[in-house]
Design an enzyme around this catalytic site. Structure first.
Site, PDB file in Angstrom:
ATOM      1  N   ASP A   1     -15.560  12.739  -2.463  1.00 36.59           N
ATOM      2  CA  ASP A   1     -15.011  11.447  -2.036  1.00 36.59           C
ATOM      3  C   ASP A   1     -15.795  10.909  -0.848  1.00 36.59           C
ATOM      4  OD1 ASP A   1     -12.743   9.464  -1.025  1.00 36.59           O
ATOM      5  OD2 ASP A   1     -12.128  10.108  -3.026  1.00 36.59           O
TER       6      ASP A   1
ATOM      7  N   ASP B   1      -2.468   5.717  -3.030  1.00 34.45           N
ATOM      8  CA  ASP B   1      -2.844   6.709  -2.020  1.00 34.45           C
ATOM      9  C   ASP B   1      -1.656   7.584  -1.672  1.00 34.45           C
ATOM     10  OD1 ASP B   1      -5.431   5.979  -1.931  1.00 34.45           O
ATOM     11  OD2 ASP B   1      -5.302   4.786  -0.109  1.00 34.45           O
TER      12      ASP B   1
ATOM     13  N   CYS C   1     -10.401   2.133  -8.045  1.00 37.01           N
ATOM     14  CA  CYS C   1      -9.419   2.405  -7.004  1.00 37.01           C
ATOM     15  C   CYS C   1      -9.535   1.242  -6.038  1.00 37.01           C
ATOM     16  CB  CYS C   1      -9.832   3.716  -6.320  1.00 37.01           C
ATOM     17  SG  CYS C   1      -8.999   4.071  -4.763  1.00 37.01           S
TER      18      CYS C   1
ATOM     19  N   ARG D   1     -10.548  -2.462   7.778  1.00 40.56           N
ATOM     20  CA  ARG D   1     -11.006  -1.077   7.871  1.00 40.56           C
ATOM     21  C   ARG D   1     -12.458  -1.042   8.404  1.00 40.56           C
ATOM     22  NH1 ARG D   1     -11.764   3.735   3.454  1.00 40.56           N
ATOM     23  NH2 ARG D   1     -10.470   5.269   4.453  1.00 40.56           N
TER      24      ARG D   1
ATOM     25  N   TRP E   1       0.853  -1.186   0.000  1.00 33.87           N
ATOM     26  CA  TRP E   1       0.000   0.000   0.000  1.00 33.87           C
ATOM     27  C   TRP E   1       0.902   1.254   0.000  1.00 33.87           C
ATOM     28  CZ3 TRP E   1      -0.382   3.874   3.801  1.00 33.87           C
ATOM     29  CH2 TRP E   1      -1.353   4.842   3.520  1.00 33.87           C
TER      30      TRP E   1
ATOM     31  N   LYS F   1     -15.973   7.331  -8.577  1.00 32.03           N
ATOM     32  CA  LYS F   1     -14.711   6.713  -8.107  1.00 32.03           C
ATOM     33  C   LYS F   1     -15.119   5.455  -7.355  1.00 32.03           C
ATOM     34  CE  LYS F   1     -10.742   7.496  -5.047  1.00 32.03           C
ATOM     35  NZ  LYS F   1     -10.155   8.473  -4.114  1.00 32.03           N
ATOM     36  N   TRP F   2     -14.788   4.315  -7.920  1.00 30.92           N
ATOM     37  CA  TRP F   2     -15.249   2.999  -7.424  1.00 30.92           C
ATOM     38  C   TRP F   2     -14.124   2.381  -6.607  1.00 30.92           C
ATOM     39  CZ3 TRP F   2     -19.379  -0.155 -10.069  1.00 30.92           C
ATOM     40  CH2 TRP F   2     -19.406  -1.473  -9.624  1.00 30.92           C
ATOM     41  N   ASP F   3     -14.284   2.397  -5.302  1.00 24.01           N
ATOM     42  CA  ASP F   3     -13.195   1.984  -4.422  1.00 24.01           C
ATOM     43  C   ASP F   3     -13.404   0.559  -3.906  1.00 24.01           C
ATOM     44  OD1 ASP F   3     -10.886   2.246  -2.939  1.00 24.01           O
ATOM     45  OD2 ASP F   3     -11.473   4.123  -1.994  1.00 24.01           O
ATOM     46  N   MET F   4     -12.377  -0.012  -3.334  1.00 23.50           N
ATOM     47  CA  MET F   4     -12.433  -1.355  -2.730  1.00 23.50           C
ATOM     48  C   MET F   4     -11.272  -1.400  -1.748  1.00 23.50           C
ATOM     49  SD  MET F   4     -11.522  -4.681  -2.442  1.00 23.50           S
ATOM     50  CE  MET F   4     -10.120  -4.909  -3.518  1.00 23.50           C
ATOM     51  N   ASN F   5     -11.612  -1.315  -0.462  1.00 21.75           N
ATOM     52  CA  ASN F   5     -10.577  -1.013   0.517  1.00 21.75           C
ATOM     53  C   ASN F   5     -10.139  -2.143   1.433  1.00 21.75           C
ATOM     54  OD1 ASN F   5      -9.523   1.669   0.294  1.00 21.75           O
ATOM     55  ND2 ASN F   5     -11.616   2.376   0.576  1.00 21.75           N
TER      56      ASN F   5
HETATM   57  C1  GLA Z   1      -9.209   4.775  -0.154  1.00 15.13           C
HETATM   58  C2  GLA Z   1      -8.847   5.516  -1.423  1.00 15.13           C
HETATM   59  C3  GLA Z   1      -8.672   6.972  -1.122  1.00 15.13           C
HETATM   60  C4  GLA Z   1      -9.950   7.518  -0.531  1.00 15.13           C
HETATM   61  C5  GLA Z   1     -10.327   6.720   0.707  1.00 15.13           C
HETATM   62  C6  GLA Z   1     -11.686   7.106   1.215  1.00 15.13           C
HETATM   63  O1  GLA Z   1      -8.152   4.737   0.730  1.00 15.13           O
HETATM   64  O2  GLA Z   1      -7.712   4.968  -2.008  1.00 15.13           O
HETATM   65  O3  GLA Z   1      -8.340   7.681  -2.291  1.00 15.13           O
HETATM   66  O4  GLA Z   1     -10.969   7.484  -1.483  1.00 15.13           O
HETATM   67  O5  GLA Z   1     -10.359   5.332   0.433  1.00 15.13           O
HETATM   68  O6  GLA Z   1     -12.052   6.400   2.327  1.00 15.13           O
END
Ligand code: GLA
Length: 740
Positions: free
Chosen positions: A366, A548, A526, A443, A199, A476-480
């Site tokens: 965001d 990030d 993302c 998370r 990361w 912005k399609w995220d996956m954390n």
């Molecule tokens: C991830 C993304 C960031 C932001 C955060 C929001 O870490 O990579 O750019 O969007 O989530 O929680």
């Protein structure tokens, strides 16, 4: 062009264009596909039988009385572990008796004009300038069939491969391994390259000697991951950025994968890439088939830049669904590093106003806009607005952004769920994990079971409602988080090995549905930065948030690494605040601009905290960025100096007609009393003349062989000694070349 030789000795296939050749044949005795050659174009001949080699080796042989039928000593197209080849196979099937002994024999071939779709999976597409060879094989011990696909494109040194396992019977089989391709090279004189990381430090370029045994890159995390890109290459020892042979292999897939290079004791190098077998098995029911992801193989004898240029052009034209040309894609501001979770409608609106004033086109809201989300503790899975933050509704806010003359974008993380949302309570069985065992959070969140089509449909309906009620131009399609404790309550006991692959198929399905619903939606994917920066995602989203880590200096390595495969127009890159939020480094606006420009280009900082002077600089930089967008999106990119090797980095992009070029030069640390420095350019027209930043008169061959001066030239300027420019730490400079 695909040639088929029906000569008296054997049946041969030769895929060939002006740049590459790929040759294999059918062994007439044991009916397997034998690999003969892959590399630089070879003149076609009516007979390639002389390429077949056999040593007498008294090892395990298939045919009694023969010493020449050991698969361990035959280079193959589709090797299987378990008979006479002891290396890694590319396919493994468990039969009703519990054994895994297969022998796939050639049956027939078919040449298809163009390229067929690969249903359910992202894939490259083509116009009529490609041909696909379909080879049908049948298992000697069952009615299972294999369809191998090879697609060659006229104007690229690219061949793509994938495979389909077909079960025409009622018998049930279990697939334990189904890699996308396998390739045996006859010699080990290679190094291998790959992109590894973590990361916030993704895509770090590594290069090592290949050694006897197996070297692997992989993910077991349900995403292609921060750790390894689903890409690797074989290069010659002497290969540089500009010359030498390279073979690149890139998988069109976003889930767990494996890439491996196995060097055996006879110096044969086997290369394989595909779905990670450790976390995969698949019940192949009667009258069903299973298709692997596609792999894009790229050959170049023009060094790493040659390979990258092929990939870049090919991906832009034949893989990425472009909503609009890069030159028209909006320059965005993202609210994340500007305010994290701490905002209200008014503060965001002020940020948008300022953004508009400096020339930004798209405002991206965001994380933190939905349900009761004020930290990363909850609310995922409830995609309706946070009423406290948007008392007038999100539509009202989106409308106000549109009234400013900007586009409106929003962050979502549709594959995830938090404990505190109604959906979690209504469907506790919709998360990945075993109901009677611990399910780890990542998370503070859980992964929705996208292997279950009902879950995908529910999230689709929520997103559709969101798109119906709010005018949204960009997502912005995220996956954390990664997937652990992979268990699906939807799938049967026998099918638990399918969770990872079905999950990613569910993700693709949702992306497909959303894009079908709103065709002009720009999606930027993302995954905690670049944990899913892969060709699977690029098929749906023409840009991906690279990392990030927004520090300009750290970004040099990340963007340099990614550029090995991915076009600049796909690499999500923003100018952010200083001190930088990830590393605390202070760099100039100029340097931050000069790095982000060689990517999608946008901003991620609180403009309201900047001085009037900085905002004026930004306005100017945005005007210039817009002028350069066509060049950056359509030009040919060359890496010139690697941040992995030097205290400097340099790269350049040159327009397809070679009339203009932009060079980015970066110095990491300043040096006192620096040596003379020139940067040699490439790709220019030798006997044409160019201006640099509107000045001078330099021939292409001078710029390529002598180079541009990087220090100041103080002839007739001796009096400037005390106020000369010092190229300090984190210095950068752009040079714009125009043909006279
Ligand atoms: C991830 C993304 C960031 C932001 C955060 C929001 O870490 O990579 O750019 O969007 O989530 O929680």
């Amino acid at each position: 062009m695909i040639y088929v030789n029906h000569n008296s000795k054997q049946l041969e296939f030769h895929l060939c264009n002006q740049q590459v050749s790929y040759i294999f044949c059918v062994d007439s005795q044991i009916k397997i596909l034998e690999h003969l050659y892959y590399g630089k174009k070879i003149t076609h001949q009516a007979d390639f039988y002389h390429l077949v080699e056999r040593e007498i080796r008294p090892s395990n042989n298939l045919n009694f009385g023969s010493q020449l039928t050991s698969l361990e000593h035959i280079k193959q197209e589709i090797p299987v572990y378990g008979t006479t080849d002891f290396r890694n196979g590319s396919i493994e099937i468990i039969y009703p008796d519990g054994d895994a002994i297969s022998h796939f024999e050639y049956v027939s071939y078919r040449i298809i004009k163009g390229k067929p779709r690969i249903d359910g999976l992202p894939h490259s597409f083509s116009n009529s300038k490609s041909e696909t060879l379909e080879i049908k094989l049948k298992d000697k011990y069952s009615s299972l069939e294999l369809l191998l696909y090879y697609c060659i494109f006229d104007e690229y040194s690219i061949i793509t491969r994938w495979m389909k396992i077909v079960n025409p019977s009622n018998t049930i089989y279990k697939i334990e391994k189904a890699l996308s391709f396998s390739l045996d090279f006859p010699e080990r004189d290679f190094e291998w390259i790959h992109l590894s990381g973590a990361w916030a430090r993704e895509a770090q370029l590594e290069r090592d000697q290949v050694v006897t045994g197996v070297q692997t890159i992989e993910s077991t995390r349900g995403a292609s991951s921060h750790l390894h890109q689903p890409f690797m290459g074989l290069v010659r020892r002497e290969t540089t950025e500009h010359s030498g042979e390279v073979y690149g292999f890139s998988l069109v897939y976003s889930g767990s994968f494996i890439g491996q290079i196995e060097v055996d004791s006879y110096d044969v190098v086997r290369v394989q890439l595909g779905i990670q077998p450790k976390t995969f098995s698949w019940v192949l029911n009667g009258h069903e088939s299973f298709t692997t992801p596609e792999v894009i193989m790229c050959y170049s004898d023009n060094g790493l830049n040659g390979m990258s240029q092929q990939y870049h052009d090919f991906l832009c034209k034949h893989l990425i669904r472009q909503v609009q040309p890069f030159s028209q894609r909006p320059i965005l501001i993202n609210s994340w590093e500007a305010s994290y979770f701490n905002f209200d409608e008014q503060s965001l609106y002020s940020l948008a106003q300022q953004s508009k004033e400096v020339g930004i086109d798209l405002f991206v809201l965001d994380d933190g806009w939905f349900a009761s989300r004020n930290s990363d503790n909850g609310s995922l899975g409830c995609w309706c607005e946070n009423k406290a933050k948007f008392p007038n509704g999100l539509k009202h806010f989106a409308d106000s952004i549109h009234h400013l003359g900007m586009k409106f974008g929003i962050w979502i993380e549709p594959e995830m769920i938090s404990r505190d949302v109604p959906l979690f309570r209504q469907h506790p069985d919709w998360i990945i994990g075993h109901p009677c065992k611990n399910i780890s959070h990542g998370r503070n969140q859980y992964v929705l079971d996208f292997a279950n089509p009902d879950v995908v449909e529910e999230i689709f309906i929520q997103l559709k409602n969101l798109l119906d009620s709010v005018p949204i131009d960009y997502i912005k399609w995220d996956m954390n988080r990664y997937i652990s404790e992979a268990y699906s309550q939807y799938l049967s006991r026998e099918s638990q090995g399918e969770v990872f692959h079905r999950y990613i198929l569910g993700v693709y399905n949702l992306l497909e549905k959303i894009l079908d619903y709103q065709e002009d939606l720009l999606i930027e994917t993302c995954a905690g930065g670049g944990a899913r920066f892969d060709l699977g995602m690029l098929y749906y989203s023409p840009q991906i948030w690279a990392s990030d880590n927004t520090d300009a200096i750290e970004r040099l390595k990340i963007q340099y690494g990614l550029s090995l495969v991915y076009p600049l127009s796909t690499i999500g890159s923003h100018v952010s605040a200083v001190p930088n939020h990830q590393v605390g480094r202070i760099t100039s606006l100029q340097t931050r601009n000069d790095v982000a420009l060689f990517g999608t280009f946008g901003y991620e900082l609180n403009l309201m905290q900047l001085s009037r002077q900085d905002k004026q600089i930004i306005s100017k930089q945005i005007i210039e960025a817009k002028e350069r967008r066509k060049l950056i999106g359509e030009g040919r990119f060359y890496r010139l100096k690697s941040p992995f090797e030097f205290n400097e980095t340099a790269w350049m992009v040159i327009s397809p007609d070679e009339k203009e070029a932009l060079i980015g030069y970066y110095q990491i640390l300043g040096k006192a009393n620096p040596p003379y420095k020139r940067l040699k350019l490439v790709g220019l027209i030798e006997n044409e003349f160019y201006t640099i930043d509107g000045k001078g008169h330099y021939s292409g061959d001078e710029l390529m062989n002598i180079g541009i001066l990087l220090n100041g030239n103080y002839i007739d300027r001796e009096q400037e000694f005390w106020n000369r420019e010092v190229q300090g730490d984190f210095y950068s400079k752009l040079f714009y070349l125009k043909k006279l």
